[in-house]
Design a protein around this motif. Structure first.
Motif, short mmCIF file in Angstrom:
data_model
loop_
_atom_site.label_atom_id
_atom_site.label_comp_id
_atom_site.label_asym_id
_atom_site.label_seq_id
_atom_site.Cartn_x
_atom_site.Cartn_y
_atom_site.Cartn_z
N LEU A 80 0.83 -1.19 0.00
CA LEU A 80 0.00 0.00 0.00
C LEU A 80 0.87 1.24 0.00
CD1 LEU A 80 -2.67 -1.06 2.65
CD2 LEU A 80 -2.91 -1.06 0.16
N PRO A 81 0.45 2.28 -0.73
CA PRO A 81 1.24 3.52 -0.71
C PRO A 81 1.11 4.23 0.64
CG PRO A 81 -0.76 3.79 -2.01
CD PRO A 81 -0.68 2.36 -1.62
N THR A 82 2.15 4.98 0.98
CA THR A 82 2.12 5.72 2.23
C THR A 82 1.28 6.98 2.05
OG1 THR A 82 4.09 7.00 1.67
CG2 THR A 82 4.44 4.89 2.82
N VAL A 83 1.00 7.64 3.15
CA VAL A 83 0.21 8.87 3.11
C VAL A 83 0.97 9.94 2.33
CG1 VAL A 83 -0.80 10.69 4.54
CG2 VAL A 83 -0.94 8.31 5.28
N GLU A 84 2.27 9.99 2.49
CA GLU A 84 3.08 10.99 1.78
C GLU A 84 3.03 10.75 0.27
OE1 GLU A 84 4.38 9.20 4.43
OE2 GLU A 84 4.01 10.81 5.87
N ASP A 85 3.09 9.47 -0.15
CA ASP A 85 3.00 9.15 -1.57
C ASP A 85 1.66 9.60 -2.15
OD1 ASP A 85 5.51 7.98 -1.49
OD2 ASP A 85 4.73 5.94 -1.25
N LEU A 86 0.60 9.34 -1.40
CA LEU A 86 -0.73 9.74 -1.86
C LEU A 86 -0.85 11.25 -1.97
CD1 LEU A 86 -3.00 7.27 0.13
CD2 LEU A 86 -2.51 7.24 -2.31
N ASP A 104 -1.13 16.18 -5.18
CA ASP A 104 -0.59 17.50 -5.51
C ASP A 104 -0.24 17.57 -6.99
OD1 ASP A 104 1.20 17.98 -2.35
OD2 ASP A 104 -0.88 18.42 -2.93
N ALA A 105 0.36 16.52 -7.52
CA ALA A 105 0.73 16.51 -8.93
C ALA A 105 -0.51 16.57 -9.82
CB ALA A 105 1.53 15.25 -9.25
N VAL A 106 -1.56 15.88 -9.44
CA VAL A 106 -2.79 15.90 -10.23
C VAL A 106 -3.46 17.27 -10.15
CG1 VAL A 106 -5.13 14.95 -10.35
CG2 VAL A 106 -3.18 13.42 -10.08
N THR A 107 -3.51 17.85 -8.97
CA THR A 107 -4.15 19.17 -8.85
C THR A 107 -3.36 20.23 -9.60
OG1 THR A 107 -3.05 19.51 -6.72
CG2 THR A 107 -5.32 18.72 -6.66
N GLN A 108 -2.05 20.13 -9.59
CA GLN A 108 -1.24 21.08 -10.36
C GLN A 108 -1.48 20.91 -11.86
OE1 GLN A 108 2.81 20.59 -9.19
NE2 GLN A 108 2.56 21.66 -7.24
N ALA A 109 -1.61 19.69 -12.29
CA ALA A 109 -1.87 19.45 -13.71
C ALA A 109 -3.25 19.95 -14.12
CB ALA A 109 -1.75 17.96 -14.01
N ILE A 110 -4.21 19.82 -13.23
CA ILE A 110 -5.58 20.25 -13.54
C ILE A 110 -5.68 21.77 -13.53
CG2 ILE A 110 -7.95 20.29 -12.67
CD1 ILE A 110 -7.52 17.40 -11.79
N GLY A 137 -3.39 23.91 -14.06
CA GLY A 137 -2.55 24.54 -15.06
C GLY A 137 -1.29 25.16 -14.51
N LYS A 138 -0.97 24.91 -13.27
CA LYS A 138 0.27 25.43 -12.71
C LYS A 138 1.42 24.58 -13.23
CE LYS A 138 -1.73 27.13 -8.44
NZ LYS A 138 -1.73 27.01 -6.97
N ASN A 139 2.23 25.15 -14.08
CA ASN A 139 3.33 24.42 -14.67
C ASN A 139 4.59 24.59 -13.84
OD1 ASN A 139 1.78 23.61 -16.81
ND2 ASN A 139 2.30 25.40 -18.05
N THR A 140 5.32 23.52 -13.71
CA THR A 140 6.60 23.60 -13.04
C THR A 140 7.67 23.86 -14.09
OG1 THR A 140 6.96 21.23 -13.24
CG2 THR A 140 5.84 22.00 -11.25
N LYS A 141 8.91 24.02 -13.65
CA LYS A 141 10.02 24.27 -14.59
C LYS A 141 10.18 23.11 -15.57
CE LYS A 141 12.56 26.94 -11.20
NZ LYS A 141 13.76 26.99 -10.36
#
Length: 160
Positions: free
Chosen positions: A131-137, A142-148, A150-154
């Motif tokens: 099972l994934p840890t809480v930090e992994d989840l 965070d990665a999904v919300t950033q992608a949705i 539109g906040k782009n990283t470098k």
């Protein structure tokens, strides 16, 4: 060979199978074919890594997609074996499978629960390691919300 039904339902189940079209001599053979098929199927599915879904099918919990697919495969396998071993037509085999499969699944589940090796195996499974840890989840969310949003990283800017 004794019928693998609950004692109160022996006569009723035999009557239903006879009404469905089986002769009295075919009833024990049909039960044995379904039982052997279910036991072989359980062994194969557990060996293929589908232990959780197989347990759900044995418990009758087939609402989710995985267990439902496995149950349909088991039902088709039972139909084919009934047609081959007893020479039944498809409609009769379907009726017999519908009558016998719930009882056989219950009996196999009961025998598995009482088997000490299966209980030890189930207790020794290290489910938490997979099972994934809480930090992994949180990182994935965070990665999904950033992608949705539109906040782009470098790194995203370099790729695009």
């Amino acid at each position: 060979m004794s019928l693998p039904f609950l004692k109160k339902s022996h006569a009723h189940a035999a009557r239903l199978l006879h009404t469905a079209g089986l002769t009295i001599s075919q009833i024990p053979h049909a039960i044995q074919v379904v039982r052997d098929t279910v036991e072989t199927w359980v062994t194969r599915e557990v060996a293929n890594g589908h232990a959780t879904e197989t347990l759900q099918v044995l418990k009758g919990q087939v609402q989710e997609k995985g267990p439902r697919i496995l149950f349909e495969q088991l039902r088709e396998l039972v139909l084919v074996r009934l047609m081959i071993h007893l020479g039944l037509k498809s409609a009769l085999a379907s009726s017999v499978a519908a009558l016998l499969l719930p009882f056989i699944l219950m009996r196999v589940l009961d025998s598995l629960r009482s088997h000490p090796e299966v209980a030890n195996w189930w207790g020794n499974q290290s489910w938490k390691e997979h099972l994934p840890t809480v930090e992994d989840l949180k990182a994935k969310l965070d990665a999904v919300t950033q992608a949705i949003t539109g906040k782009n990283t470098k790194d995203d800017l370099i790729v695009s």
